[in-house]
Design a protein around this motif. Structure first.
Motif, PDB file in Angstrom:
ATOM      1  N   LYS A   1       0.818  -1.210   0.000  1.00 41.65           N
ATOM      2  CA  LYS A   1       0.000   0.000   0.000  1.00 41.65           C
ATOM      3  C   LYS A   1       0.858   1.269   0.000  1.00 41.65           C
ATOM      4  CE  LYS A   1      -3.804   2.306   2.421  1.00 41.65           C
ATOM      5  NZ  LYS A   1      -3.392   3.585   1.933  1.00 41.65           N
ATOM      6  N   ILE A   2       2.026   1.199   0.607  1.00 41.73           N
ATOM      7  CA  ILE A   2       2.887   2.390   0.622  1.00 41.73           C
ATOM      8  C   ILE A   2       3.271   2.778  -0.798  1.00 41.73           C
ATOM      9  CG2 ILE A   2       5.136   3.298   1.327  1.00 41.73           C
ATOM     10  CD1 ILE A   2       4.815   1.779   3.937  1.00 41.73           C
ATOM     11  N   LEU A   3       3.564   1.794  -1.638  1.00 42.47           N
ATOM     12  CA  LEU A   3       3.896   2.100  -3.035  1.00 42.47           C
ATOM     13  C   LEU A   3       2.720   2.774  -3.728  1.00 42.47           C
ATOM     14  CD1 LEU A   3       5.566   2.084  -5.610  1.00 42.47           C
ATOM     15  CD2 LEU A   3       4.874  -0.304  -5.948  1.00 42.47           C
ATOM     16  N   THR A   4       1.526   2.234  -3.540  1.00 46.84           N
ATOM     17  CA  THR A   4       0.371   2.844  -4.208  1.00 46.84           C
ATOM     18  C   THR A   4       0.096   4.238  -3.649  1.00 46.84           C
ATOM     19  OG1 THR A   4      -1.235   1.752  -2.740  1.00 46.84           O
ATOM     20  CG2 THR A   4      -0.661   0.610  -4.793  1.00 46.84           C
ATOM     21  N   ASP A   5       0.326   4.438  -2.360  1.00 46.10           N
ATOM     22  CA  ASP A   5       0.167   5.773  -1.775  1.00 46.10           C
ATOM     23  C   ASP A   5       1.159   6.758  -2.383  1.00 46.10           C
ATOM     24  OD1 ASP A   5      -1.855   4.813  -0.146  1.00 46.10           O
ATOM     25  OD2 ASP A   5      -0.598   4.729   1.666  1.00 46.10           O
ATOM     26  N   TYR A   6       2.398   6.343  -2.562  1.00 44.90           N
ATOM     27  CA  TYR A   6       3.405   7.197  -3.188  1.00 44.90           C
ATOM     28  C   TYR A   6       2.962   7.599  -4.591  1.00 44.90           C
ATOM     29  CZ  TYR A   6       7.543   7.376  -0.164  1.00 44.90           C
ATOM     30  OH  TYR A   6       8.430   7.667   0.836  1.00 44.90           O
ATOM     31  N   LEU A   7       2.586   6.613  -5.377  1.00 50.40           N
ATOM     32  CA  LEU A   7       2.205   6.878  -6.759  1.00 50.40           C
ATOM     33  C   LEU A   7       0.948   7.742  -6.833  1.00 50.40           C
ATOM     34  CD1 LEU A   7       2.953   3.369  -8.299  1.00 50.40           C
ATOM     35  CD2 LEU A   7       4.411   5.416  -8.329  1.00 50.40           C
ATOM     36  N   GLU A   8      -0.025   7.465  -5.980  1.00 52.25           N
ATOM     37  CA  GLU A   8      -1.250   8.251  -5.941  1.00 52.25           C
ATOM     38  C   GLU A   8      -0.958   9.703  -5.562  1.00 52.25           C
ATOM     39  OE1 GLU A   8      -5.387   8.405  -3.374  1.00 52.25           O
ATOM     40  OE2 GLU A   8      -4.338   6.503  -3.551  1.00 52.25           O
ATOM     41  N   GLY A   9       0.023   9.898  -4.698  1.00 47.16           N
ATOM     42  CA  GLY A   9       0.383  11.243  -4.256  1.00 47.16           C
ATOM     43  C   GLY A   9       1.245  12.001  -5.252  1.00 47.16           C
ATOM     44  N   GLY A  10       1.578  11.377  -6.373  1.00 52.99           N
ATOM     45  CA  GLY A  10       2.354  12.055  -7.402  1.00 52.99           C
ATOM     46  C   GLY A  10       3.850  11.812  -7.323  1.00 52.99           C
ATOM     47  N   ASP A  11       4.276  10.982  -6.376  1.00 57.66           N
ATOM     48  CA  ASP A  11       5.694  10.652  -6.278  1.00 57.66           C
ATOM     49  C   ASP A  11       6.048   9.613  -7.340  1.00 57.66           C
ATOM     50  OD1 ASP A  11       6.331  12.289  -4.014  1.00 57.66           O
ATOM     51  OD2 ASP A  11       5.294  10.833  -2.749  1.00 57.66           O
ATOM     52  N   THR A  12       7.325   9.490  -7.599  1.00 58.35           N
ATOM     53  CA  THR A  12       7.789   8.549  -8.609  1.00 58.35           C
ATOM     54  C   THR A  12       8.202   7.227  -7.968  1.00 58.35           C
ATOM     55  OG1 THR A  12      10.105   9.214  -8.448  1.00 58.35           O
ATOM     56  CG2 THR A  12       8.700  10.457  -9.998  1.00 58.35           C
ATOM     57  N   LEU A  13       8.353   6.231  -8.802  1.00 57.65           N
ATOM     58  CA  LEU A  13       8.853   4.948  -8.335  1.00 57.65           C
ATOM     59  C   LEU A  13      10.245   5.124  -7.739  1.00 57.65           C
ATOM     60  CD1 LEU A  13       8.622   1.898  -8.019  1.00 57.65           C
ATOM     61  CD2 LEU A  13       9.376   1.666 -10.389  1.00 57.65           C
ATOM     62  N   ASP A  14      11.069   5.951  -8.351  1.00 52.73           N
ATOM     63  CA  ASP A  14      12.416   6.182  -7.827  1.00 52.73           C
ATOM     64  C   ASP A  14      12.383   6.796  -6.434  1.00 52.73           C
ATOM     65  OD1 ASP A  14      13.826   5.106  -9.967  1.00 52.73           O
ATOM     66  OD2 ASP A  14      13.857   7.000 -11.056  1.00 52.73           O
ATOM     67  N   GLN A  15      11.441   7.689  -6.180  1.00 54.67           N
ATOM     68  CA  GLN A  15      11.320   8.273  -4.847  1.00 54.67           C
ATOM     69  C   GLN A  15      10.944   7.196  -3.825  1.00 54.67           C
ATOM     70  OE1 GLN A  15       8.638  11.341  -6.284  1.00 54.67           O
ATOM     71  NE2 GLN A  15      10.036  12.916  -5.503  1.00 54.67           N
TER      72      GLN A  15
END
Length: 69
Positions: free
Chosen positions: A26-40
């Motif tokens: 879920k943390i990955l999906t939260d990052y992506l949903e928030g506009g962060d990149t996979l690298d971040q």
């Protein structure tokens, strides 16, 4: 083929995590949903490899598509 997203009642109370880690998917999906990149995301969670993260996204996508059919 083993799932890259696993649930174990002894790891974070059974929350889905990346295999071999204690990092919730879920943390990955939260990052992506928030506009962060996979690298971040990968920079913050070095126990998750790029290959593992991409495989988890692909697994989640395949699971969703199969449920819609």
């Amino acid at each position: 083929m083993q799932s890259v997203i696993v649930k174990d009642p002894n790891v974070l109370g059974g929350e889905p995590v990346f295999r071999g880690t204690r990092v919730p998917f879920k943390i990955l999906t939260d990052y992506l949903e928030g506009g962060d990149t996979l690298d971040q995301f990968l920079g913050q969670y070095p126990t998750v490899s790029r290959e593992l993260a991409i495989a988890a996204i692909e697994e989640a996508r395949s699971s969703l598509i199969s449920q819609l059919r």
